[in-house]
Write an enzyme that holds these catalytic residues in place. Structure first.
Site: not given
Lengths: 595, 595
Positions: B297, B441-443
């Protein structure tokens, strides 16, 4: 994967209930546009756009246009030509054109609703007929009789399309720099020499001829914008009796590879002594071009609206279908492995932003289009003048705000899909790519903002703004006793007052420093857009209450509340930025921008 | 057409002058990271990224990855493999990895600066080594000795890369729904069955092996997120002594066709009884995965930063070069046919927005990365705990704000180019398309916002927030007598106070209605990001004043003023939206969203 259903119900509501166009149409001589006709046109438009254009949107994007260097020909994607033939067959090209040129002369405000459908269904396809509308306006207002006869009629019929050839490699926003030359010929025609770029639909295979409207300089023209003339330059030479001759000395040199609108051919056009005919007065070409440009600006604003609605519809469907995580307030579908996305407040925030900006923008755009009808048809000169001023004021707001909101809303709608939004399959990323051109072409947001604040508000002493503020004041006064509406009327009245004050503050500051214009302009534009939409959302609630449709009234009220509580406060930061003035923008020396 | 020059000077300023990392590095046992080494690494990183990776960015986008259905192999664009070999040759993969595994063990905060260069130079290329970093972290913290020996060392050397296999077709944000199974085998390994999607660098031709870290369920696992375990699943079976065997029973099924990052292979990965090794405890896979995810992140946040800077650099160059229209305050280059774009206030507004958000974000990101160093290396337990809490708090802000700002800034930068920004040639539209994945992406931003407000602020009772507010208070107190800084310190202190109050208000409201969490979260995230940046801009001015570099001090002060006057006021509308509560979001019944 990405479907479209025309919002006929909301269009009917906007035209018939909120704007109450029926008596207006009667009054201005558009008697044929009765409620029945309006509804029939909307239904038929929905059918055509949903079934013919919408299915070609994704395939058109993926295939794109093909340019053949050897011949200079452009081939549009599969199905585009057939769809265009059906468009012509249905009589759509002449929907709003005068009857004397073969059109149906229905109101522009009804045409605008159909335009929204086209743009939502297939933005790139819509670019081929789009500039025909502008060409129609230019020829209608500035063309000689033979020019109208020879060039306008085939455009109205849809047999030919039109273009606007303005931009050159070294000049976009700054038309004063243009170099294309027009040399007078012995026979009264002109030989056009020069290169134009970014010409939408400059070459294609949908029609047998293309009517280019080209800005160029006469040999003795003064420099700058006062030395620009407008010429009709057909792809195929056209005799005064309309018979087609040899191809003209012009050619598409290449097409651009773009971020989006892949199916819309953006052409480099080389004019190599092409035969052209002066339209309007020498050196007054910008005037004639502005007729086209204003039409085109409203049209591009409506492109933004179409994209917002299509993006919203698909994000809504996905959010109701996709199961992911449980609601914060406890499971809403205990029978399912997870709750649908739409239970989550932040998904709702994104959906409601699209809904509030979309449905609000529809009223704003249709109201602006209604001013075109009033301007062209009202028997009352004062009403025509007012419509003209209001239209001039609203045009940059419609163009810039609706397109900026389309960038924002296609962002939100894609975001609802998560990773699936980023892949081509679902069609959401196409909408985001397509939206990105709308804040650029026909004048960037920055140019619209200067037009709004510099020209329409400051130079013209705010005539259009005063009319719009008058509408707000009039409406608020009439509703003071309406308890159902007070939650909207009170902040709307306040917003109108703040808007006026902010405008005066800018005016004062401008007297000291002309840079304040550009420093305030874009924030002022957004500020204006948000207040304008607050008016339309209040009007929508009021009209829905009156309509007797209880479900509709509840929906409009809920979305209006969202708008007032969650969107309108954006004016706070815009006002704050405006009030901070030009200093923080102008202080950094050019060379100090680098790291 | 789209060049890149690493902002070495500003990175040096950020690390050495503002964050003052030298004494910190000494104190936590990173003595080798002296000023000389820091500067040498930055210079060498700049050279590699400018000359090797940046030139492959546009060609990589246009060529994309090739997937061969017959073999399941992915070929990366021309030049990618050679660039990767040079990356390995230069020792970059092991820059921050522990020495025991072959790394150089330089601080993560220095590594973050190099990471920014990679992302600015070539975001898509950077995705191949990106997840190796996360895999390193997961193996370092959770791997058994033999796993570290066999899998970690080749990753640190750069001979192999890593992946994170989380998402499945029916579950993205909601990992509790995942279905991939891990069946225990007699030899202590596991047979992995299932399909993972959106696997970045899941298959490629840069290295001989790929180490997949896969989330899956054991047969007796409890449902939901408490029944998820993490497995090492190499592309090529790997014996405990490290020798490579047969290909594992896994295969790339296809790659996605995406809006951007075309050169980054996004894979569907089919595991068909592939041999895997449990890493960490059974059913505790999410813990181990979070180690990777937090690293990833921060890394994606830095991708946003890299894009902002590259977009800014190119927009700046174009705005200085392109002549269009005259300045509002009179011609600035009377010798030229028009003034350069950069004289226009609105162009400056867009450039300065990129500059303010970019350079401010650099401090925010490097400060967060510095917490990783403190957490991992500080000899003082209290300092490690504080760093952990601060890092947890800052991670969602870095991830979400920097990526959202990259979407905004690539928008502005493209807009400076007008129509030229929309065509591929100039490379600006690629930056906008590439940026669009970073908020997903990655949340997604929505997930980061829930992590920030729900977990880091509410559940953990604001430990990280308190630390950050403490930094602000401490700094403001120390600067009360600094007349040069009062214009920033006063509003910063006020913003910190408002932030605290707003947080308490949300906390109260949450006790009555859990939906208030999701209703406030994204606006709260942005609010936090803007206040955080106000702190960093004030620190930047203070450090620049101290540095004795007068030109730098003037530049930082001018950009900080812009930030405080033009960007920070965005908190007003976010605060207003938050205070309006959940009602306007939750009122509309699901079925009433349709037109």
């Amino acid at each position: 994967m990405n479907s479209y259903k025309a919002p006929v119900k909301d269009m009917r509501f906007a035209l018939l209930d909120v704007l109450d166009v029926e008596p207006i149409y009667q009054r201005i001589g558009a008697e044929q546009a009765t409620r029945d006709i309006i509804e029939a046109v909307l239904e038929e438009g929905a059918r055509f756009n949903e079934s013919v254009l919408a299915p070609l949107n994704q395939s058109g994007d993926q295939e794109g246009c093909h340019f053949d260097k050897a011949t200079g020909k452009v081939t549009t994607p599969k199905g585009f030509k057939e769809a265009y033939a059906q468009f012509v067959e249905g009589g759509w090209p002449g929907l709003t054109a005068p009857e004397q040129f073969g059109g149906q002369h229905l109101p522009e405000s009804l045409g605008a609703a159909i335009k929204e459908m086209i743009d939502a269904a297939n933005l790139a396809w819509g670019n081929y007929p789009l500039l025909s509308h502008g060409a129609t306006e230019a020829l209608k207002h500035h063309g000689e009789d033979w020019q109208q006869e020879v060039f306008l009629k085939p455009i109205v019929e849809g047999r030919w399309t039109g273009t606007m050839c303005l931009t050159e490699p070294h000049c976009g926003s700054d038309l004063g720099l243009l170099k294309t030359r027009a040399e007078p010929q012995a026979d009264g025609t002109y030989a056009i020499h020069g290169t134009k770029i970014f010409i939408t639909a400059g070459e294609h295979d949908l029609t047998e001829n293309i009517v280019h409207l080209v800005l160029a300089r006469l040999p003795d023209a003064p420099p700058g914008t006062k030395g620009i003339s407008l010429f009709i330059v057909p792809k195929i030479r056209t005799a005064k009796d309309g018979t087609l001759g040899e191809p003209n000395a012009l050619r598409c040199g290449s097409i651009e590879h773009k971020m989006g609108i892949h199916a819309s051919a953006t052409c480099v056009m080389n004019f190599d002594g092409a035969e052209g005919y002066l339209i309007g007065q020498p050196n007054k070409g910008l005037n004639a071009m502005f007729t086209m440009m204003n039409t085109a600006r409203l049209a591009v604003g409506i492109q933004g609206l179409g994209l917002i609605d299509r993006a919203y519809q698909n994000a809504l469907a996905y959010s109701r279908d996709r199961l992911q995580m449980r609601s914060l307030s406890g499971s809403k579908r205990p029978d399912k492995p997870a709750d649908p996305l739409i239970v989550h407040p932040d998904i709702r925030r994104m959906l409601l932003t699209c809904k509030a900006l979309g449905d609000g923008s529809r009223l704003l755009a249709l109201h602006a289009a209604l001013q075109v009808d009033l301007l062209e048809r009202s028997p009352d000169e004062a009403e025509r003048k007012k419509a003209d001023e209001l239209l001039g004021f609203l045009t940059p707001i419609v163009k810039a705000c609706l397109t900026e909101w389309s960038v924002e809303c296609t962002y939100h709608a894609l975001q609802c899909f998560g990773g699936h939004g980023y892949v081509q399959e679902w069609g959401m990323e196409q909408l985001a790519r397509d939206a990105r051109i709308t804040t650029i072409y026909e004048g960037t947001t920055g140019i619209q903002a200067l037009d709004l604040l510099g020209r329409k508000v400051i130079q013209l002493q705010g005539a259009g703004l005063k009319h719009f503020l008058g509408l707000i004041v009039e409406f608020c006064s009439a509703q003071t006793k309406n308890a159902e509406l007070v939650e909207f009327v009170a902040p709307l009245a306040q917003a109108a007052q703040d808007w006026q004050q902010l405008t005066m503050d800018i005016g004062k500051r401008l007297m000291e420093n002309p840079e304040e214009l550009g420093a305030a302009s874009v924030d002022y534009l957004f500020y204006s857009g948000y207040v304008t939409l607050a008016y339309w959302w209040t009007r929508a609630v009021e009209a829905a209450d009156r309509s007797g449709d209880k479900a509709l009234a509840e929906q409009k009220r809920a979305v209006a509340r969202f708008y007032f509580q969650r969107i309108l406060p954006r004016t706070l930061s815009h006002a704050s930025a405006i009030r901070s003035g030009a200093a923080s923008l102008m202080a950094l020396p050019e060379e100090a921008f680098a790291a």
